[in-house]
Design a protein around this motif. Sequence first.
Motif, PDB file in Angstrom:
ATOM      1  N   GLU A  56       0.834  -1.204   0.000  1.00 12.60           N
ATOM      2  CA  GLU A  56       0.000   0.000   0.000  1.00 12.60           C
ATOM      3  C   GLU A  56       0.870   1.257   0.000  1.00 12.60           C
ATOM      4  O   GLU A  56       0.479   2.299  -0.539  1.00 12.60           O
ATOM      5  CB  GLU A  56      -0.935   0.011   1.216  1.00 12.60           C
ATOM      6  N   PHE A  57       2.046   1.163   0.626  1.00 18.14           N
ATOM      7  CA  PHE A  57       2.969   2.300   0.596  1.00 18.14           C
ATOM      8  C   PHE A  57       3.404   2.559  -0.853  1.00 18.14           C
ATOM      9  O   PHE A  57       3.455   3.703  -1.303  1.00 18.14           O
ATOM     10  CB  PHE A  57       4.191   2.013   1.478  1.00 18.14           C
ATOM     11  N   VAL A  58       3.730   1.496  -1.559  1.00 14.18           N
ATOM     12  CA  VAL A  58       4.165   1.640  -2.949  1.00 14.18           C
ATOM     13  C   VAL A  58       3.035   2.217  -3.805  1.00 14.18           C
ATOM     14  O   VAL A  58       3.254   3.117  -4.636  1.00 14.18           O
ATOM     15  CB  VAL A  58       4.646   0.278  -3.502  1.00 14.18           C
ATOM     16  N   SER A 100       0.969   6.615  -6.831  1.00 15.67           N
ATOM     17  CA  SER A 100      -0.182   7.499  -7.095  1.00 15.67           C
ATOM     18  C   SER A 100       0.209   8.962  -6.941  1.00 15.67           C
ATOM     19  O   SER A 100      -0.349   9.844  -7.603  1.00 15.67           O
ATOM     20  CB  SER A 100      -1.336   7.185  -6.138  1.00 15.67           C
ATOM     21  N   ALA A 101       1.166   9.199  -6.029  1.00 18.10           N
ATOM     22  CA  ALA A 101       1.610  10.574  -5.779  1.00 18.10           C
ATOM     23  C   ALA A 101       2.712  10.991  -6.749  1.00 18.10           C
ATOM     24  O   ALA A 101       3.260  12.089  -6.634  1.00 18.10           O
ATOM     25  CB  ALA A 101       2.106  10.696  -4.340  1.00 18.10           C
ATOM     26  N   GLY A 102       3.074  10.096  -7.663  1.00 18.76           N
ATOM     27  CA  GLY A 102       4.087  10.439  -8.654  1.00 18.76           C
ATOM     28  C   GLY A 102       5.498  10.468  -8.116  1.00 18.76           C
ATOM     29  O   GLY A 102       6.340  11.256  -8.573  1.00 18.76           O
ATOM     30  N   SER A 137       5.394   0.688   7.431  1.00 18.61           N
ATOM     31  CA  SER A 137       4.740  -0.600   7.175  1.00 18.61           C
ATOM     32  C   SER A 137       4.864  -1.540   8.368  1.00 18.61           C
ATOM     33  O   SER A 137       4.419  -2.683   8.293  1.00 18.61           O
ATOM     34  CB  SER A 137       5.304  -1.268   5.906  1.00 18.61           C
ATOM     35  N   ARG A 138       5.453  -1.078   9.464  1.00 19.06           N
ATOM     36  CA  ARG A 138       5.563  -1.969  10.627  1.00 19.06           C
ATOM     37  C   ARG A 138       4.175  -2.203  11.213  1.00 19.06           C
ATOM     38  O   ARG A 138       3.312  -1.330  11.207  1.00 19.06           O
ATOM     39  CB  ARG A 138       6.527  -1.428  11.688  1.00 19.06           C
ATOM     40  N   ALA A 139       4.004  -3.432  11.731  1.00 16.80           N
ATOM     41  CA  ALA A 139       2.659  -3.859  12.130  1.00 16.80           C
ATOM     42  C   ALA A 139       2.359  -3.622  13.607  1.00 16.80           C
ATOM     43  O   ALA A 139       1.229  -3.788  14.039  1.00 16.80           O
ATOM     44  CB  ALA A 139       2.472  -5.328  11.798  1.00 16.80           C
ATOM     45  N   PHE A 140       3.343  -3.299  14.410  1.00 13.23           N
ATOM     46  CA  PHE A 140       3.160  -3.007  15.837  1.00 13.23           C
ATOM     47  C   PHE A 140       2.705  -4.211  16.659  1.00 13.23           C
ATOM     48  O   PHE A 140       2.227  -4.044  17.770  1.00 13.23           O
ATOM     49  CB  PHE A 140       2.156  -1.861  16.051  1.00 13.23           C
ATOM     50  N   ASP A 141       2.837  -5.424  16.127  1.00 14.14           N
ATOM     51  CA  ASP A 141       2.476  -6.589  16.934  1.00 14.14           C
ATOM     52  C   ASP A 141       3.662  -7.088  17.749  1.00 14.14           C
ATOM     53  O   ASP A 141       3.490  -7.816  18.724  1.00 14.14           O
ATOM     54  CB  ASP A 141       1.922  -7.718  16.062  1.00 14.14           C
ATOM     55  N   GLN A 142       4.855  -6.726  17.346  1.00 13.34           N
ATOM     56  CA  GLN A 142       6.069  -7.054  18.092  1.00 13.34           C
ATOM     57  C   GLN A 142       7.017  -5.859  18.001  1.00 13.34           C
ATOM     58  O   GLN A 142       6.875  -5.036  17.102  1.00 13.34           O
ATOM     59  CB  GLN A 142       6.750  -8.304  17.504  1.00 13.34           C
ATOM     60  N   PRO A 143       7.987  -5.764  18.937  1.00 15.55           N
ATOM     61  CA  PRO A 143       8.930  -4.656  18.848  1.00 15.55           C
ATOM     62  C   PRO A 143       9.628  -4.646  17.481  1.00 15.55           C
ATOM     63  O   PRO A 143      10.010  -5.696  16.969  1.00 15.55           O
ATOM     64  CB  PRO A 143       9.932  -4.964  19.974  1.00 15.55           C
ATOM     65  N   THR A 185      10.712  -3.505  -3.457  1.00 14.39           N
ATOM     66  CA  THR A 185      10.559  -4.853  -2.917  1.00 14.39           C
ATOM     67  C   THR A 185      11.423  -4.957  -1.666  1.00 14.39           C
ATOM     68  O   THR A 185      12.447  -4.272  -1.550  1.00 14.39           O
ATOM     69  CB  THR A 185      10.988  -5.932  -3.922  1.00 14.39           C
ATOM     70  N   ILE A 186      10.982  -5.803  -0.750  1.00 13.79           N
ATOM     71  CA  ILE A 186      11.690  -5.961   0.519  1.00 13.79           C
ATOM     72  C   ILE A 186      12.035  -7.432   0.716  1.00 13.79           C
ATOM     73  O   ILE A 186      11.189  -8.302   0.540  1.00 13.79           O
ATOM     74  CB  ILE A 186      10.805  -5.516   1.714  1.00 13.79           C
TER      75      ILE A 186
END
Lengths: 231, 197
Positions: B72-74, B79-81, B101-107, B181-182
């Motif tokens: 979604e970040f990509v 979209s923002a060019g 993009s970190r999910a905050f479920d773990q440190p 890509t990560i």
Amino acid sequence: MDVVGTDGKAPADSTPTPGPAGTPSGGGTPTVDNAEKWTQIQSSLSGHPHGTWAVSTVAALGTTVMVNSTAPGSFFAPSENKIHLNSSLTAATAASVFVHEAFHAWSSRTKHTADIQSLSRSDYVTAMVNEETTAVVNQISLVTEQGTTSAPGDVPSAAMYKAYTDAWKKAHDEATGDEAAKKAAGDEAGRKVVNGWFYDGTFVTSTTNQPYADYYGQSWDGVHKPPAGGS
Amino acid sequence: VTERAALADMVQKVEPEMADAVRSGAAVITERPLPFDATALRVLINEPWGERAAWFGVANGTAVALSGRPEEFVNLAQSAGATVSDTNGAIEFALALLDTSRAFDQPEYRVDSVADVKMRPPLIDEERQAKDRFLAEQGPDIKPAAAVGRPDGAFDVTVYRVRAGQVERVLVTVGPDGSATISAQALEPTPPLPVSL
């Protein structure tokens, strides 16, 4: 349920119905948002005292279990009386987390959780950490009942489980009295080890990496000493 | 208040569990600039047994949930060019991607050196040995984010981070058009790291 850890396994905590009297009875199956995943979760819990306690207690409390929650993290939401288990968790991990959150649900719904308004800062932090400690000891006990040495999700990890077990066995073996007294000594020693993890940085919040004891103190400060300009 | 209400309406569409706290003012909102025409907002909610948090990207009056969703970040960037034309821009882009993009479920946090890795006390001998080996064998390799250009015009950005009980070397390949890509590799041995409940 294992009672004595003579075979190298940690013993299950002595009280599958944790906390003071007041646990609702009734049992049954809780309301869930996805029956198929709940069946998978329940298969990790059934036949194990701490698992069945969590299931029957949550059902009796009328707490809904969101096994496919898309909300960030996994947690008990008292305002809606729901346990959220993040959809990314495997069924086995969700079962372990469920046992943890079930204790928070029980503490909240039966009014055993600490009152942030009336308690002193120190008493509030102690009470909340004690509640967390019981929730983790219940997870450890489930691992013992399942016949394994760690939980998926790493609470407890293999190292945590061994640290708990070693403390339990040492205290048990050194205690005098009958077996019940020796087991109580083991439970107390194991619980003390787990309690320390909330202060020494072993368990930290996933958002700000704080030890839970610091987090609960900060929460108390937020209620009793709101920052200037705050509402 | 108006801004909160507008944000709450946007959040309602993608993360309804958090919208009420945004609307009421109970949520703490932190802004993070992005290297393109959009803004990232971290929404933090204090709950009785811990905090919950999530990142949202906001552009043109619409919010997208970013936590746990690097794609979604990509999409937001393209979209923002967004354009990426040099190594500094690639690093800036990669760090924004990882942060939001970190999910905050773990440190989870980035590290620039081994000193930034927050360890917990070792519980057993095996963990003490793992900590010593990690410091000796992996410590010197942990450095601030760095980028190199590729023949195809993209950039390989190497970042170190702690995530879900591991120290990782992360390779973010950033394209000139804001694609990315990560891939992550855990460093061995794993030192004793804090966990979240």
